[in-house]
Motif scaffolding. Structure first.
Motif, mmCIF file in Angstrom:
data_model
loop_
_atom_site.group_PDB
_atom_site.id
_atom_site.type_symbol
_atom_site.label_atom_id
_atom_site.label_comp_id
_atom_site.label_asym_id
_atom_site.label_seq_id
_atom_site.Cartn_x
_atom_site.Cartn_y
_atom_site.Cartn_z
ATOM 1 N N ASP A 55 34.064 38.338 42.113
ATOM 2 C CA ASP A 55 35.500 38.648 42.091
ATOM 3 C C ASP A 55 35.946 39.074 40.700
ATOM 4 N N ARG A 74 41.780 45.174 46.385
ATOM 5 C CA ARG A 74 42.408 43.853 46.400
ATOM 6 C C ARG A 74 41.517 42.902 47.196
ATOM 7 N N GLY A 75 41.570 41.625 46.831
ATOM 8 C CA GLY A 75 40.816 40.629 47.591
ATOM 9 C C GLY A 75 39.434 40.341 47.054
ATOM 10 N N GLY A 84 37.096 41.719 49.613
ATOM 11 C CA GLY A 84 37.997 42.848 49.850
ATOM 12 C C GLY A 84 37.298 44.170 49.625
ATOM 13 N N THR A 122 35.092 44.829 52.652
ATOM 14 C CA THR A 122 35.893 45.297 53.786
ATOM 15 C C THR A 122 36.270 46.764 53.621
ATOM 16 N N GLU A 144 38.403 40.533 59.692
ATOM 17 C CA GLU A 144 38.112 41.802 59.005
ATOM 18 C C GLU A 144 37.639 42.866 59.995
#
Lengths: 217, 189
Positions: B12, B68-69, B73, B76, B154
Protein backbone atom coordinates in the motif's frame (compact mmCIF):
# COMPACT_ATOMS: atom_id res chain seq x y z
CA UNK A 1 -1.79 -35.86 -13.48
CA UNK A 2 -0.24 -33.44 -11.05
CA UNK A 3 -0.68 -29.72 -10.56
CA UNK A 4 2.14 -27.42 -9.50
CA UNK A 5 0.02 -25.64 -6.95
CA UNK A 6 1.57 -23.70 -4.14
CA UNK A 7 0.21 -23.36 -0.61
CA UNK A 8 -1.03 -19.94 -1.59
CA UNK A 9 -2.95 -21.39 -4.54
CA UNK A 10 -4.51 -23.98 -2.25
CA UNK A 11 -5.41 -21.25 0.23
CA UNK A 12 -7.29 -19.31 -2.45
CA UNK A 13 -9.22 -22.35 -3.64
CA UNK A 14 -10.02 -23.49 -0.10
CA UNK A 15 -11.30 -20.05 0.81
CA UNK A 16 -13.71 -20.12 -2.15
CA UNK A 17 -14.91 -23.59 -1.27
CA UNK A 18 -15.42 -22.50 2.33
CA UNK A 19 -17.54 -19.56 1.23
CA UNK A 20 -19.80 -21.86 -0.80
CA UNK A 21 -19.92 -24.71 1.74
CA UNK A 22 -18.36 -27.14 -0.72
CA UNK A 23 -15.06 -27.71 1.01
CA UNK A 24 -15.58 -31.45 1.12
CA UNK A 25 -15.52 -31.84 -2.68
CA UNK A 26 -12.07 -33.18 -3.50
CA UNK A 27 -12.71 -33.37 -7.23
CA UNK A 28 -13.94 -29.81 -7.31
CA UNK A 29 -10.93 -28.63 -5.39
CA UNK A 30 -8.63 -30.36 -7.85
CA UNK A 31 -10.43 -28.77 -10.83
CA UNK A 32 -10.19 -25.29 -9.30
CA UNK A 33 -6.46 -25.79 -8.66
CA UNK A 34 -6.05 -26.53 -12.35
CA UNK A 35 -7.84 -23.31 -13.15
CA UNK A 36 -5.56 -21.53 -10.71
CA UNK A 37 -2.53 -22.68 -12.73
CA UNK A 38 -3.33 -19.90 -15.23
CA UNK A 39 -2.04 -17.36 -12.71
CA UNK A 40 1.41 -18.90 -12.66
CA UNK A 41 4.20 -18.34 -15.11
CA UNK A 42 6.69 -15.70 -16.01
CA UNK A 43 5.58 -12.21 -16.98
CA UNK A 44 5.24 -11.72 -20.73
CA UNK A 45 8.05 -9.76 -22.35
CA UNK A 46 7.04 -6.09 -22.41
CA UNK A 47 6.46 -4.41 -25.72
CA UNK A 48 8.57 -1.47 -26.88
CA UNK A 49 6.01 1.02 -25.60
CA UNK A 50 5.91 -0.63 -22.20
CA UNK A 51 9.68 -0.84 -22.02
CA UNK A 52 9.89 2.89 -22.73
CA UNK A 53 7.49 3.58 -19.87
CA UNK A 54 9.52 1.36 -17.56
CA UNK A 55 12.80 3.12 -18.35
CA UNK A 56 13.96 5.09 -15.33
CA UNK A 57 13.83 8.81 -15.68
CA UNK A 58 16.15 10.80 -13.47
CA UNK A 59 14.02 13.87 -13.05
CA UNK A 60 10.29 14.08 -13.40
CA UNK A 61 8.68 17.04 -15.13
CA UNK A 62 7.14 18.31 -11.90
CA UNK A 63 10.49 18.30 -10.12
CA UNK A 64 12.15 20.01 -13.05
CA UNK A 65 9.48 22.69 -13.10
CA UNK A 66 9.82 23.30 -9.37
CA UNK A 67 13.59 23.43 -9.65
CA UNK A 68 13.29 25.90 -12.53
CA UNK A 69 11.17 28.25 -10.45
CA UNK A 70 13.56 27.93 -7.54
CA UNK A 71 16.52 28.60 -9.82
CA UNK A 72 14.83 31.70 -11.26
CA UNK A 73 14.30 33.09 -7.77
CA UNK A 74 17.91 32.50 -6.86
CA UNK A 75 19.08 34.13 -10.09
CA UNK A 76 16.96 37.21 -9.46
CA UNK A 77 18.37 37.51 -5.94
CA UNK A 78 21.94 37.09 -7.20
CA UNK A 79 21.44 39.71 -9.90
CA UNK A 80 20.04 42.19 -7.41
CA UNK A 81 22.93 41.61 -5.01
CA UNK A 82 25.56 41.89 -7.72
CA UNK A 83 24.00 45.09 -9.04
CA UNK A 84 24.13 46.68 -5.59
CA UNK A 85 27.71 45.58 -5.01
CA UNK A 86 28.75 46.66 -8.49
CA UNK A 87 27.31 50.13 -8.18
CA UNK A 88 29.06 50.59 -4.82
CA UNK A 89 32.35 49.39 -6.27
CA UNK A 90 32.02 51.67 -9.28
CA UNK A 91 31.32 54.64 -7.04
CA UNK A 92 34.33 53.84 -4.90
CA UNK A 93 36.63 53.27 -7.85
CA UNK A 94 35.62 56.37 -9.79
CA UNK A 95 38.40 59.00 -9.44
CA UNK A 96 35.97 61.83 -9.97
CA UNK A 97 33.78 60.53 -7.19
CA UNK A 98 36.77 60.21 -4.89
CA UNK A 99 38.01 63.69 -5.76
CA UNK A 100 34.62 65.15 -5.13
CA UNK A 101 34.41 63.36 -1.82
CA UNK A 102 37.85 64.55 -0.83
CA UNK A 103 37.04 68.09 -1.86
CA UNK A 104 33.84 68.02 0.12
CA UNK A 105 35.64 66.78 3.19
CA UNK A 106 38.32 69.42 2.75
CA UNK A 107 35.75 72.15 2.42
CA UNK A 108 33.99 70.93 5.52
CA UNK A 109 37.19 70.87 7.55
CA UNK A 110 38.19 74.30 6.32
CA UNK A 111 34.80 75.65 7.14
CA UNK A 112 34.96 74.23 10.64
CA UNK A 113 38.51 75.35 11.30
CA UNK A 114 38.22 78.73 9.56
CA UNK A 115 37.18 80.84 12.59
CA UNK A 116 40.12 79.59 14.64
CA UNK A 117 42.68 80.08 11.91
CA UNK A 118 41.36 83.37 10.67
CA UNK A 119 42.31 85.38 13.77
CA UNK A 120 45.81 86.74 13.64
CA UNK A 121 47.85 86.31 16.75
CA UNK A 122 50.18 89.28 16.64
CA UNK A 123 50.85 89.45 20.34
CA UNK A 124 52.07 85.94 20.87
CA UNK A 125 55.72 86.70 20.65
CA UNK A 126 56.25 86.38 24.30
CA UNK A 127 53.93 83.52 24.84
CA UNK A 128 55.80 80.59 26.11
CA UNK A 129 52.68 78.64 26.39
CA UNK A 130 51.85 79.01 22.75
CA UNK A 131 55.32 78.19 21.79
CA UNK A 132 55.19 75.13 23.91
CA UNK A 133 51.94 74.09 22.32
CA UNK A 134 53.23 74.55 18.83
CA UNK A 135 56.52 73.03 19.68
CA UNK A 136 54.78 69.85 20.60
CA UNK A 137 54.92 68.87 16.98
CA UNK A 138 51.27 69.29 16.16
CA UNK A 139 50.28 70.51 12.75
CA UNK A 140 46.94 70.92 11.10
CA UNK A 141 45.60 67.88 9.33
CA UNK A 142 45.01 69.90 6.24
CA UNK A 143 48.44 71.07 5.33
CA UNK A 144 47.12 73.09 2.40
CA UNK A 145 47.05 76.69 3.48
CA UNK A 146 44.24 79.00 2.86
CA UNK A 147 46.00 81.43 0.64
CA UNK A 148 45.43 85.04 1.47
CA UNK A 149 43.85 84.31 4.78
CA UNK A 150 44.56 87.19 7.08
CA UNK A 151 46.73 86.45 10.06
CA UNK A 152 47.73 83.07 8.80
CA UNK A 153 51.34 82.77 9.50
CA UNK A 154 53.82 81.11 7.30
CA UNK A 155 55.03 79.04 10.17
CA UNK A 156 51.64 77.57 10.48
CA UNK A 157 52.17 76.04 7.13
CA UNK A 158 55.75 75.50 7.74
CA UNK A 159 56.85 72.56 9.78
CA UNK A 160 56.43 72.95 13.42
CA UNK A 161 59.32 73.08 15.73
CA UNK A 162 60.14 71.17 18.70
CA UNK A 163 60.27 72.84 22.04
CA UNK A 164 63.25 75.03 22.35
CA UNK A 165 64.29 74.83 18.72
CA UNK A 166 63.06 78.23 17.94
CA UNK A 167 63.63 81.30 20.06
CA UNK A 168 60.56 82.63 21.73
CA UNK A 169 58.60 84.99 19.62
CA UNK A 170 59.99 83.87 16.33
CA UNK A 171 57.26 81.39 15.59
CA UNK A 172 54.60 83.91 16.39
CA UNK A 173 55.81 86.45 13.92
CA UNK A 174 53.33 86.66 11.05
CA UNK A 175 54.45 86.14 7.56
CA UNK A 176 54.86 89.23 5.47
CA UNK A 177 53.53 87.42 2.48
CA UNK A 178 50.01 86.22 2.69
CA UNK A 179 49.50 82.66 1.82
CA UNK A 180 52.81 81.02 2.37
CA UNK A 181 54.02 78.03 0.57
CA UNK A 182 52.04 74.90 0.97
CA UNK A 183 53.17 72.34 3.45
CA UNK A 184 53.74 69.88 0.70
CA UNK A 185 56.58 72.01 -0.48
CA UNK A 186 59.75 72.03 1.51
CA UNK A 187 59.63 75.29 3.30
CA UNK A 188 63.23 75.32 4.37
CA UNK A 189 64.75 76.42 1.04
CA UNK A 190 65.46 80.13 0.75
CA UNK A 191 64.59 80.11 -2.90
CA UNK A 192 61.19 78.75 -2.12
CA UNK A 193 60.43 81.33 0.41
CA UNK A 194 61.72 84.60 -0.94
CA UNK A 195 59.17 86.72 0.87
CA UNK A 196 59.94 85.43 4.29
CA UNK A 197 61.79 87.65 6.65
CA UNK A 198 65.40 87.00 7.14
CA UNK A 199 64.85 85.69 10.58
CA UNK A 200 62.69 82.95 9.18
CA UNK A 201 65.17 81.96 6.57
CA UNK A 202 67.05 79.69 8.79
CA UNK A 203 68.90 76.92 7.15
CA UNK A 204 68.53 74.59 10.08
CA UNK A 205 64.86 74.46 9.72
CA UNK A 206 63.59 70.97 10.65
CA UNK A 207 61.83 68.81 8.11
CA UNK A 208 58.14 69.31 7.60
CA UNK A 209 55.89 67.70 10.07
CA UNK A 210 53.50 65.05 9.15
CA UNK A 211 50.14 66.07 7.76
CA UNK A 212 48.47 64.40 10.64
CA UNK A 213 49.71 66.96 13.05
CA UNK A 214 47.11 68.62 15.14
CA UNK A 215 46.18 72.17 14.11
CA UNK A 216 46.97 75.01 16.44
CA UNK A 217 44.03 76.27 18.28
CA UNK B 1 -9.85 -14.62 0.73
CA UNK B 2 -6.29 -13.85 1.63
CA UNK B 3 -4.39 -11.34 -0.45
CA UNK B 4 -0.93 -12.78 -0.55
CA UNK B 5 -0.31 -12.92 -4.28
CA UNK B 6 2.03 -10.21 -5.31
CA UNK B 7 1.50 -8.25 -2.13
CA UNK B 8 5.06 -8.70 -0.98
CA UNK B 9 6.18 -6.62 -3.95
CA UNK B 10 3.29 -4.21 -4.30
CA UNK B 11 2.48 -2.70 -0.93
CA UNK B 12 0.00 0.00 0.00
CA UNK B 13 2.86 2.38 0.79
CA UNK B 14 4.43 1.75 -2.59
CA UNK B 15 1.16 2.50 -4.35
CA UNK B 16 0.65 5.62 -2.22
CA UNK B 17 4.12 6.86 -3.12
CA UNK B 18 3.55 6.41 -6.83
CA UNK B 19 3.76 10.17 -7.33
CA UNK B 20 7.55 9.95 -6.99
CA UNK B 21 9.33 7.36 -9.09
CA UNK B 22 6.59 6.42 -11.54
CA UNK B 23 8.72 4.16 -13.76
CA UNK B 24 9.95 1.88 -11.00
CA UNK B 25 6.45 1.42 -9.61
CA UNK B 26 5.12 0.64 -13.05
CA UNK B 27 7.85 -1.94 -13.58
CA UNK B 28 7.05 -3.60 -10.26
CA UNK B 29 3.34 -3.59 -11.06
CA UNK B 30 3.92 -5.14 -14.45
CA UNK B 31 6.24 -7.82 -13.07
CA UNK B 32 3.78 -8.69 -10.33
CA UNK B 33 0.46 -8.64 -12.13
CA UNK B 34 1.18 -9.38 -15.78
CA UNK B 35 1.37 -13.20 -15.37
CA UNK B 36 -2.11 -13.31 -13.83
CA UNK B 37 -3.51 -10.88 -16.40
CA UNK B 38 -2.09 -12.95 -19.25
CA UNK B 39 -3.45 -16.11 -17.61
CA UNK B 40 -6.88 -14.53 -17.15
CA UNK B 41 -6.97 -13.57 -20.83
CA UNK B 42 -5.66 -16.97 -21.88
CA UNK B 43 -8.34 -18.71 -19.83
CA UNK B 44 -10.90 -16.41 -21.47
CA UNK B 45 -9.93 -17.62 -24.95
CA UNK B 46 -8.38 -14.33 -26.12
CA UNK B 47 -6.42 -14.91 -29.33
CA UNK B 48 -3.38 -12.80 -28.44
CA UNK B 49 -3.20 -12.81 -24.65
CA UNK B 50 0.26 -11.22 -24.49
CA UNK B 51 -0.67 -8.38 -26.82
CA UNK B 52 -3.88 -7.67 -24.90
CA UNK B 53 -1.88 -7.81 -21.67
CA UNK B 54 0.31 -5.06 -23.07
CA UNK B 55 -2.79 -3.03 -23.90
CA UNK B 56 -4.06 -3.48 -20.35
CA UNK B 57 -0.89 -2.06 -18.81
CA UNK B 58 -0.65 0.73 -21.36
CA UNK B 59 -4.17 1.73 -20.31
CA UNK B 60 -3.17 1.42 -16.66
CA UNK B 61 -0.12 3.68 -16.89
CA UNK B 62 -1.86 7.09 -17.01
CA UNK B 63 -4.23 6.01 -14.23
CA UNK B 64 -1.54 4.75 -11.92
CA UNK B 65 -1.35 8.03 -10.01
CA UNK B 66 -5.06 8.06 -9.29
CA UNK B 67 -5.25 4.60 -7.74
CA UNK B 68 -7.28 4.45 -4.54
CA UNK B 69 -7.46 1.59 -2.06
CA UNK B 70 -3.80 0.63 -1.94
CA UNK B 71 -2.52 -2.56 -3.49
CA UNK B 72 -5.92 -4.25 -3.59
CA UNK B 73 -7.42 -1.20 -5.26
CA UNK B 74 -4.65 -1.40 -7.83
CA UNK B 75 -5.43 -5.08 -8.45
CA UNK B 76 -9.12 -4.31 -8.91
CA UNK B 77 -8.29 -1.55 -11.39
CA UNK B 78 -5.97 -3.78 -13.40
CA UNK B 79 -8.50 -6.58 -13.74
CA UNK B 80 -11.35 -4.20 -14.48
CA UNK B 81 -9.29 -3.01 -17.47
CA UNK B 82 -8.51 -6.59 -18.40
CA UNK B 83 -12.18 -7.55 -18.14
CA UNK B 84 -13.12 -4.65 -20.43
CA UNK B 85 -10.49 -5.75 -22.97
CA UNK B 86 -11.78 -9.33 -22.76
CA UNK B 87 -15.35 -8.20 -23.40
CA UNK B 88 -14.21 -6.00 -26.31
CA UNK B 89 -12.27 -8.86 -27.81
CA UNK B 90 -15.24 -11.24 -27.80
CA UNK B 91 -17.56 -8.52 -29.04
CA UNK B 92 -15.29 -7.89 -32.03
CA UNK B 93 -14.96 -11.56 -32.68
CA UNK B 94 -18.72 -12.00 -32.72
CA UNK B 95 -19.05 -9.12 -35.16
CA UNK B 96 -16.59 -10.50 -37.67
CA UNK B 97 -16.91 -13.79 -39.53
CA UNK B 98 -14.77 -16.44 -37.99
CA UNK B 99 -11.97 -17.46 -40.30
CA UNK B 100 -11.73 -21.12 -41.07
CA UNK B 101 -8.47 -22.33 -39.77
CA UNK B 102 -6.41 -25.19 -40.94
CA UNK B 103 -7.46 -28.23 -38.93
CA UNK B 104 -4.51 -30.47 -38.36
CA UNK B 105 -6.70 -33.18 -36.88
CA UNK B 106 -8.14 -33.78 -40.29
CA UNK B 107 -4.74 -34.00 -41.90
CA UNK B 108 -3.64 -37.57 -41.59
CA UNK B 109 -0.23 -36.80 -42.95
CA UNK B 110 0.88 -35.24 -39.66
CA UNK B 111 1.80 -36.56 -36.25
CA UNK B 112 1.27 -34.87 -32.90
CA UNK B 113 3.53 -31.92 -32.29
CA UNK B 114 5.62 -31.45 -29.19
CA UNK B 115 3.30 -28.64 -28.08
CA UNK B 116 0.24 -30.83 -28.39
CA UNK B 117 1.98 -33.55 -26.47
CA UNK B 118 2.91 -31.07 -23.75
CA UNK B 119 -0.58 -29.52 -23.56
CA UNK B 120 -2.33 -32.86 -23.52
CA UNK B 121 -3.25 -33.53 -19.93
CA UNK B 122 -1.79 -30.24 -18.70
CA UNK B 123 -3.65 -28.38 -15.94
CA UNK B 124 -4.44 -25.46 -18.24
CA UNK B 125 -5.84 -27.73 -20.97
CA UNK B 126 -7.99 -29.57 -18.43
CA UNK B 127 -9.22 -26.28 -16.99
CA UNK B 128 -10.15 -25.01 -20.46
CA UNK B 129 -12.13 -28.15 -21.13
CA UNK B 130 -13.83 -27.73 -17.79
CA UNK B 131 -14.75 -24.09 -18.44
CA UNK B 132 -16.25 -24.88 -21.84
CA UNK B 133 -19.11 -26.63 -20.12
CA UNK B 134 -20.08 -23.54 -18.15
CA UNK B 135 -21.99 -20.44 -19.16
CA UNK B 136 -20.16 -17.22 -19.87
CA UNK B 137 -21.06 -15.56 -16.57
CA UNK B 138 -20.11 -18.67 -14.61
CA UNK B 139 -16.74 -18.77 -16.31
CA UNK B 140 -16.11 -15.12 -15.69
CA UNK B 141 -16.95 -15.37 -11.99
CA UNK B 142 -14.57 -18.28 -11.53
CA UNK B 143 -11.77 -16.61 -13.50
CA UNK B 144 -12.03 -13.42 -11.50
CA UNK B 145 -12.24 -15.25 -8.18
CA UNK B 146 -9.53 -17.86 -8.78
CA UNK B 147 -7.08 -16.30 -11.24
CA UNK B 148 -7.51 -12.61 -10.45
CA UNK B 149 -7.90 -13.22 -6.71
CA UNK B 150 -10.70 -10.74 -6.31
CA UNK B 151 -13.32 -10.72 -3.60
CA UNK B 152 -17.05 -11.15 -4.16
CA UNK B 153 -17.66 -7.42 -3.94
CA UNK B 154 -14.82 -6.58 -6.32
CA UNK B 155 -16.09 -9.09 -8.86
CA UNK B 156 -19.54 -7.58 -8.52
CA UNK B 157 -18.16 -4.12 -9.29
CA UNK B 158 -16.29 -5.36 -12.35
CA UNK B 159 -19.20 -7.37 -13.73
CA UNK B 160 -21.62 -4.56 -12.90
CA UNK B 161 -23.80 -6.86 -10.84
CA UNK B 162 -24.86 -6.93 -7.22
CA UNK B 163 -22.78 -8.99 -4.77
CA UNK B 164 -25.80 -11.21 -4.20
CA UNK B 165 -26.11 -11.90 -7.91
CA UNK B 166 -22.41 -12.71 -8.12
CA UNK B 167 -22.66 -15.01 -5.10
CA UNK B 168 -25.54 -16.79 -6.80
CA UNK B 169 -23.55 -17.11 -10.04
CA UNK B 170 -20.60 -18.44 -8.10
CA UNK B 171 -22.76 -21.02 -6.35
CA UNK B 172 -24.27 -22.18 -9.63
CA UNK B 173 -20.86 -22.34 -11.30
CA UNK B 174 -19.45 -24.59 -8.59
CA UNK B 175 -22.55 -26.77 -8.68
CA UNK B 176 -22.13 -27.16 -12.45
CA UNK B 177 -18.49 -28.06 -12.02
CA UNK B 178 -19.34 -30.59 -9.39
CA UNK B 179 -21.92 -32.22 -11.62
CA UNK B 180 -19.41 -32.18 -14.41
CA UNK B 181 -16.84 -33.94 -12.27
CA UNK B 182 -19.37 -36.49 -11.11
CA UNK B 183 -20.43 -37.23 -14.67
CA UNK B 184 -16.79 -37.60 -15.74
CA UNK B 185 -16.02 -39.90 -12.86
CA UNK B 186 -19.19 -41.89 -13.56
CA UNK B 187 -18.24 -42.35 -17.21
CA UNK B 188 -14.68 -43.20 -16.26
CA UNK B 189 -15.79 -45.74 -13.70
Amino acid sequence: MTTRSTPHDEQIVDQLLLETDTEDAAELRFALLELRSFAAGPPPAPSAKLAALMAPRLVSLDDRRKRKHHRAGLAALAVAMSMGMGSAAVAAADPGFRDKAQETITTLINTVTQPHQGHPVPGRGNGRGNGAQEGAGHAPDNATPARGAPGRSGQENAPSHGPGDVPPGQETRPSTKQGGPPASMPAGGPANTPALPDRQKTENRPPPSSPSAKPRT
Amino acid sequence: MSRGWGMDTITDDLVASSHGDHASLFTAVYTTFSPAVAGYLRAGGVDDPEGVTHDVFLALYPRLKSVRGGAQGLRTLIFSIAHARYVDHHRRRRGTPAPVEYDSDRDHRLTASAEDQALDGSPEANALLMLEELSEDHREVLRLRIIAELSLKEVAVIMKKSPGAVAHLQQRALASLRNQQKAKNGVAS
